[in-house]
Design an enzyme around this catalytic site. Structure first.
Site, PDB file in Angstrom:
ATOM      1  CB  SER A 143      -0.767   0.117   1.287  1.00 45.45           C
ATOM      2  OG  SER A 143      -1.566   1.356   1.380  1.00 45.45           O
ATOM      3  CE1 TYR A 156      -4.300  -2.337   4.945  1.00 45.93           C
ATOM      4  CE2 TYR A 156      -3.237  -0.153   4.901  1.00 45.93           C
ATOM      5  CZ  TYR A 156      -3.865  -1.202   4.209  1.00 45.93           C
ATOM      6  OH  TYR A 156      -3.978  -1.110   2.661  1.00 45.93           O
TER       7      TYR A 156
END
Length: 249
Positions: A143, A156
């Site tokens: 990401s 995350y």
């Protein structure tokens, strides 16, 4: 009509019942691949993706389970090899979003995030790796948050950074076998999980220069590039389909 990019390839994709995983599964099937879908709990969505892939004339199987369970990973890999004749491409895409405030993070949820996003990825890759051969590819989903950080997604973001390091290190180890290992680092993407986390109206804080979230279909083409011979000289790399966010690495 040109030659299909993934004709007769067997692909194992985690988290392919919705979002980016679904888009990748369907695009790969359109390019000739047979698809094994690993999903966590939503059988109805997994069945729909399977039906769409079979409608394209490809083979498809769905396997329900938790990738952080080593025995499940082992059995899943064996099932794919048995039913699809092997594994040529592994796409690690399972993901879990955590709480937004470090003071509110529960130890159990932190461990679940790491189990799903990085430990499960390593376990599944471990059991699939012996089935891969020269020309095979592994593609991991990281990401933009791995590079920019994110004030609402601490654990995350940490797992996504770990995925980048894992990708680069495994690429070095896989090089003698002729197996390429790369990753894709999307920016904000309009998926059901994003809507569940941020709400339909609220966008991710890392708003891209294109002023909109990407669609899963737009991101899926980066995975296709890394899966096929177009990227024959790429390993240990990360593609950034993020709408123009400038990130390092």
């Amino acid at each position: 009509m040109g030659k299909l990019k993934l004709e007769h390839k067997s692909v194992l994709i985690t988290g392919a019942d919705s979002g980016i995983g679904k888009a990748v599964a369907v695009l790969f099937a359109e390019e000739g691949a047979n698809i094994a879908i690993v999903y966590h709990s939503n059988k109805e969505d997994a069945d729909k993706v399977k039906a769409e892939i079979k409608g394209l004339g490809r083979k498809s199987i769905i396997i329900q389970g938790d990738v952080s369970d080593y025995e499940f990973c082992r059995k899943a890999a064996e099932q794919v090899v048995s039913e699809l004749g092997g594994i040529d491409i592994l796409v690690n895409n399972a993901v879990r979003f955590p709480s937004e405030n470090i003071e509110d993070l529960e130890e159990e949820n932190i461990r679940k995030t790491f189990d799903s996003n990085i430990i499960g990825m390593i376990l599944l890759t471990k059991v699939v790796f012996p089935h891969l051969k020269g020309g095979s590819a592994i593609i991991n989903t990281t990401s933009a948050a791995a590079y920019q950080g994110h004030p609402e997604l601490l654990d995350y973001s940490a797992t996504k950074g770990a995925i980048v390091s894992f990708t680069r290190s495994l690429a070095l180890q896989a090089k003698p076998k002729g197996i390429r290992v790369n990753a894709v680092a999307p920016g904000p993407v309009a998926t059901p999980l994003t809507e569940e986390t941020f709400g339909e109206e609220k966008e991710d804080l890392s708003k891209p220069p294109f002023e909109r979230n990407a669609s899963p279909d737009e991101v899926a083409h980066s995975f296709l590039f890394l899966a096929c011979r177009d990227s024959a000289q790429m390993s240990g790399q990360v593609l950034h389909p993020n709408g123009g966010l400038i990130v390092s690495g």
